[in-house]
Design a protein around this motif. Structure first.
Motif, PDB file in Angstrom:
ATOM      1  N   MET A   1       1.023  -0.808  -0.702  1.00 23.43           N
ATOM      2  CA  MET A   1       0.117  -0.194  -0.067  1.00 23.43           C
ATOM      3  C   MET A   1       0.773   1.566   0.007  1.00 23.43           C
ATOM      4  O   MET A   1       0.817   2.364  -0.820  1.00 23.43           O
ATOM      5  CB  MET A   1      -0.775   0.181   1.430  1.00 23.43           C
ATOM      6  N   LYS A   2       1.837   1.017   0.827  1.00 26.18           N
ATOM      7  CA  LYS A   2       3.078   1.763   0.537  1.00 26.18           C
ATOM      8  C   LYS A   2       3.755   2.327  -0.273  1.00 26.18           C
ATOM      9  O   LYS A   2       3.744   3.527  -0.580  1.00 26.18           O
ATOM     10  CB  LYS A   2       3.802   2.079   1.919  1.00 26.18           C
ATOM     11  N   LYS A   3       4.496   1.546  -1.244  1.00 23.38           N
ATOM     12  CA  LYS A   3       4.703   1.484  -2.774  1.00 23.38           C
ATOM     13  C   LYS A   3       3.599   2.444  -3.625  1.00 23.38           C
ATOM     14  O   LYS A   3       4.067   3.112  -4.366  1.00 23.38           O
ATOM     15  CB  LYS A   3       4.771   0.261  -2.990  1.00 23.38           C
ATOM     16  N   SER A   4       2.889   2.043  -3.483  1.00 21.44           N
ATOM     17  CA  SER A   4       1.184   3.216  -4.319  1.00 21.44           C
ATOM     18  C   SER A   4       1.344   3.494  -4.509  1.00 21.44           C
ATOM     19  O   SER A   4       0.760   5.192  -5.171  1.00 21.44           O
ATOM     20  CB  SER A   4      -0.042   1.858  -4.377  1.00 21.44           C
ATOM     21  N   LEU A   5       1.255   4.044  -2.994  1.00 22.42           N
ATOM     22  CA  LEU A   5       0.835   6.184  -2.316  1.00 22.42           C
ATOM     23  C   LEU A   5       2.199   6.705  -2.741  1.00 22.42           C
ATOM     24  O   LEU A   5       1.805   7.655  -3.596  1.00 22.42           O
ATOM     25  CB  LEU A   5       0.786   5.874  -1.130  1.00 22.42           C
ATOM     26  N   ILE A   6       3.272   6.096  -2.498  1.00 23.39           N
ATOM     27  CA  ILE A   6       4.160   6.856  -3.140  1.00 23.39           C
ATOM     28  C   ILE A   6       4.600   6.825  -4.628  1.00 23.39           C
ATOM     29  O   ILE A   6       4.713   7.767  -5.239  1.00 23.39           O
ATOM     30  CB  ILE A   6       6.114   6.128  -2.555  1.00 23.39           C
ATOM     31  N   ASN A   7       4.345   5.741  -5.527  1.00 24.81           N
ATOM     32  CA  ASN A   7       3.600   5.727  -6.969  1.00 24.81           C
ATOM     33  C   ASN A   7       2.804   6.588  -7.822  1.00 24.81           C
ATOM     34  O   ASN A   7       3.107   7.425  -8.483  1.00 24.81           O
ATOM     35  CB  ASN A   7       3.631   4.188  -7.201  1.00 24.81           C
ATOM     36  N   ILE A   8       1.967   6.472  -6.659  1.00 27.40           N
ATOM     37  CA  ILE A   8       0.547   8.040  -6.878  1.00 27.40           C
ATOM     38  C   ILE A   8       1.253   9.416  -6.340  1.00 27.40           C
ATOM     39  O   ILE A   8       0.864  10.024  -7.786  1.00 27.40           O
ATOM     40  CB  ILE A   8      -0.142   7.357  -6.617  1.00 27.40           C
ATOM     41  N   MET A   9       2.375   9.101  -5.768  1.00 25.01           N
ATOM     42  CA  MET A   9       2.633  10.651  -5.798  1.00 25.01           C
ATOM     43  C   MET A   9       3.952  11.153  -6.961  1.00 25.01           C
ATOM     44  O   MET A   9       4.172  12.823  -7.098  1.00 25.01           O
ATOM     45  CB  MET A   9       3.198  10.881  -4.131  1.00 25.01           C
ATOM     46  N   THR A  10       4.535  10.316  -6.977  1.00 22.35           N
ATOM     47  CA  THR A  10       5.510  10.302  -8.290  1.00 22.35           C
ATOM     48  C   THR A  10       4.752  11.132  -9.283  1.00 22.35           C
ATOM     49  O   THR A  10       4.992  11.684 -10.001  1.00 22.35           O
ATOM     50  CB  THR A  10       6.317   9.293  -8.617  1.00 22.35           C
ATOM     51  N   LEU A  11       3.557  10.153  -9.939  1.00 22.37           N
ATOM     52  CA  LEU A  11       3.235  10.606 -10.669  1.00 22.37           C
ATOM     53  C   LEU A  11       2.448  11.504 -11.339  1.00 22.37           C
ATOM     54  O   LEU A  11       2.827  12.084 -11.754  1.00 22.37           O
ATOM     55  CB  LEU A  11       2.450   8.809 -11.390  1.00 22.37           C
ATOM     56  N   ALA A  12       2.055  11.750  -9.718  1.00 20.44           N
ATOM     57  CA  ALA A  12       1.024  12.899  -9.688  1.00 20.44           C
ATOM     58  C   ALA A  12       2.541  14.283 -10.007  1.00 20.44           C
ATOM     59  O   ALA A  12       2.456  15.447 -10.564  1.00 20.44           O
ATOM     60  CB  ALA A  12       0.892  13.500  -8.438  1.00 20.44           C
ATOM     61  N   LEU A  13       3.533  14.334  -9.582  1.00 21.85           N
ATOM     62  CA  LEU A  13       4.761  15.659  -9.602  1.00 21.85           C
ATOM     63  C   LEU A  13       5.254  15.180 -10.760  1.00 21.85           C
ATOM     64  O   LEU A  13       5.324  16.180 -11.214  1.00 21.85           O
ATOM     65  CB  LEU A  13       5.602  14.982  -8.431  1.00 21.85           C
ATOM     66  N   SER A  14       5.219  14.406 -11.724  1.00 22.15           N
ATOM     67  CA  SER A  14       5.789  13.988 -12.421  1.00 22.15           C
ATOM     68  C   SER A  14       4.802  14.884 -13.820  1.00 22.15           C
ATOM     69  O   SER A  14       5.250  15.647 -14.949  1.00 22.15           O
ATOM     70  CB  SER A  14       5.741  12.665 -13.098  1.00 22.15           C
ATOM     71  N   VAL A  15       3.867  14.329 -13.350  1.00 22.94           N
ATOM     72  CA  VAL A  15       2.656  15.033 -14.368  1.00 22.94           C
ATOM     73  C   VAL A  15       1.985  16.960 -14.261  1.00 22.94           C
ATOM     74  O   VAL A  15       2.181  17.783 -15.089  1.00 22.94           O
ATOM     75  CB  VAL A  15       1.013  14.595 -14.155  1.00 22.94           C
ATOM     76  N   ALA A  16       2.254  17.182 -12.953  1.00 26.67           N
ATOM     77  CA  ALA A  16       2.500  18.413 -12.407  1.00 26.67           C
ATOM     78  C   ALA A  16       4.005  19.732 -12.915  1.00 26.67           C
ATOM     79  O   ALA A  16       3.620  20.171 -13.761  1.00 26.67           O
ATOM     80  CB  ALA A  16       2.660  18.745 -10.878  1.00 26.67           C
ATOM     81  N   ASN A  17       5.117  18.513 -13.292  1.00 25.28           N
ATOM     82  CA  ASN A  17       6.055  19.583 -13.789  1.00 25.28           C
ATOM     83  C   ASN A  17       6.260  19.196 -15.551  1.00 25.28           C
ATOM     84  O   ASN A  17       6.374  20.540 -15.783  1.00 25.28           O
ATOM     85  CB  ASN A  17       6.957  18.361 -13.194  1.00 25.28           C
ATOM     86  N   MET A  18       5.367  18.178 -15.089  1.00 24.04           N
ATOM     87  CA  MET A  18       4.512  18.217 -17.001  1.00 24.04           C
ATOM     88  C   MET A  18       4.252  19.569 -17.834  1.00 24.04           C
ATOM     89  O   MET A  18       3.993  20.229 -18.454  1.00 24.04           O
ATOM     90  CB  MET A  18       4.873  17.087 -17.567  1.00 24.04           C
ATOM     91  N   VAL A  19       3.381  19.479 -16.798  1.00 27.30           N
ATOM     92  CA  VAL A  19       2.601  20.908 -17.339  1.00 27.30           C
ATOM     93  C   VAL A  19       2.693  22.267 -17.187  1.00 27.30           C
ATOM     94  O   VAL A  19       2.485  22.749 -18.017  1.00 27.30           O
ATOM     95  CB  VAL A  19       0.859  20.353 -16.200  1.00 27.30           C
ATOM     96  N   LEU A  20       4.089  21.947 -15.790  1.00 23.01           N
ATOM     97  CA  LEU A  20       4.413  23.536 -15.874  1.00 23.01           C
ATOM     98  C   LEU A  20       5.647  23.984 -16.861  1.00 23.01           C
ATOM     99  O   LEU A  20       5.550  25.294 -17.526  1.00 23.01           O
ATOM    100  CB  LEU A  20       5.412  23.444 -14.542  1.00 23.01           C
ATOM    101  N   MET A  21       5.635  22.781 -17.428  1.00 21.34           N
ATOM    102  CA  MET A  21       6.776  22.357 -18.257  1.00 21.34           C
ATOM    103  C   MET A  21       6.056  23.343 -19.908  1.00 21.34           C
ATOM    104  O   MET A  21       6.283  24.135 -19.968  1.00 21.34           O
ATOM    105  CB  MET A  21       7.597  21.493 -18.743  1.00 21.34           C
ATOM    106  N   ILE A  22       4.864  23.070 -20.024  1.00 20.24           N
ATOM    107  CA  ILE A  22       4.042  23.065 -20.982  1.00 20.24           C
ATOM    108  C   ILE A  22       4.015  24.309 -21.264  1.00 20.24           C
ATOM    109  O   ILE A  22       3.932  25.379 -22.184  1.00 20.24           O
ATOM    110  CB  ILE A  22       2.894  22.208 -21.736  1.00 20.24           C
TER     111      ILE A  22
END
Length: 173
Positions: free
Chosen positions: A1-22
Motif C-alpha cells: 500500500m505504501k509503495k502504491s501511494l509513493i508511486n501515485i505521488m511520484t506520478l502526480a509530481l511528474s504530471v505537474a512538472n510536465m504541465v509547468l514545462m508546457i
C-alpha cells in the motif's frame, strides 16, 4: 500500500512538472523569440550605421575611385636589433592607395605632387619599419601597415585621402 501511494505521488509530481514545462514552452519561448528578433534588428541597424560612418578603407571604395602610387625604388631598411648581435634588414616595395574622390586628392594625389614628397614619404615609411625587430616584422605585419598608414596620413596634415599602404616583394635578412 505504501509503495502504491509513493508511486501515485511520484506520478502526480511528474504530471505537474510536465504541465509547468508546457506552460513555460508556450508562454516564454514565443516571448524569447520576439526578443531575439528585436535584438537582431537593433544589431543589424547598428552595423549598418557604423559601416556607413566608419573609416574609409579600400574595401568600401569602388575600384575606379582608387588611385595607386607605386614607389619604384626598393626600400632597404635596417631593423631594430633583437639582441643576437647581427644587423637585420628588410627589403620591400611600397604601393600607396588613395581615394580619388577625396578633396585632398587634387592637391596631394597627383604623381608629380607625390614624387615631389617621395623623400618625406620614404622617411616616414622607413621610420615605422625600423622600429621593429626581425622577430616582430612578420607577425606584426598588419600592425606595421596600419602604423605606416597613420604616419603618412599625419604627414599630409591628418588627411585621410591615403586609404591603404601595401608592402610587396618583402625579403628579410
Amino acid at each position: 500500500m505504501k509503495k502504491s501511494l509513493i508511486n501515485i505521488m511520484t506520478l502526480a509530481l511528474s504530471v505537474a512538472n510536465m504541465v509547468l514545462m508546457i506552460i513555460l514552452v508556450f508562454a516564454i519561448v514565443p516571448t524569447m523569440n520576439n526578443m531575439n528578433n528585436l535584438i537582431t534588428t537593433i544589431c543589424t541597424a547598428i552595423d549598418l550605421e557604423t559601416a556607413n560612418s566608419g573609416p574609409i578603407t579600400s574595401s568600401n571604395i569602388a575600384i575606379d575611385d582608387i588611385g595607386v602610387y607605386n614607389i619604384n625604388d626598393e626600400f632597404m631598411t635596417s631593423l631594430k636589433s633583437n639582441g643576437d648581435g647581427k644587423q637585420h634588414y628588410m627589403m620591400y616595395k611600397v604601393t600607396i592607395s588613395m581615394n580619388k574622390k577625396h578633396e585632398d586628392f587634387a592637391t596631394y594625389g597627383s604623381s608629380e605632387a607625390l614624387l615631389e614628397r617621395e623623400g618625406l614619404i620614404r622617411a616616414h615609411i622607413q621610420n615605422v619599419v625600423a622600429s621593429y625587430t626581425i622577430d616582430e616584422v612578420e607577425p606584426k605585419s598588419e600592425e606595421i601597415r596600419k602604423e605606416t598608414l597613420e604616419s603618412l596620413q599625419n604627414l599630409f596634415g591628418g588627411s585621410n585621402f591615403i586609404i591603404d599602404v601595401s608592402f610587396i616583394d618583402i625579403k628579410y635578412q
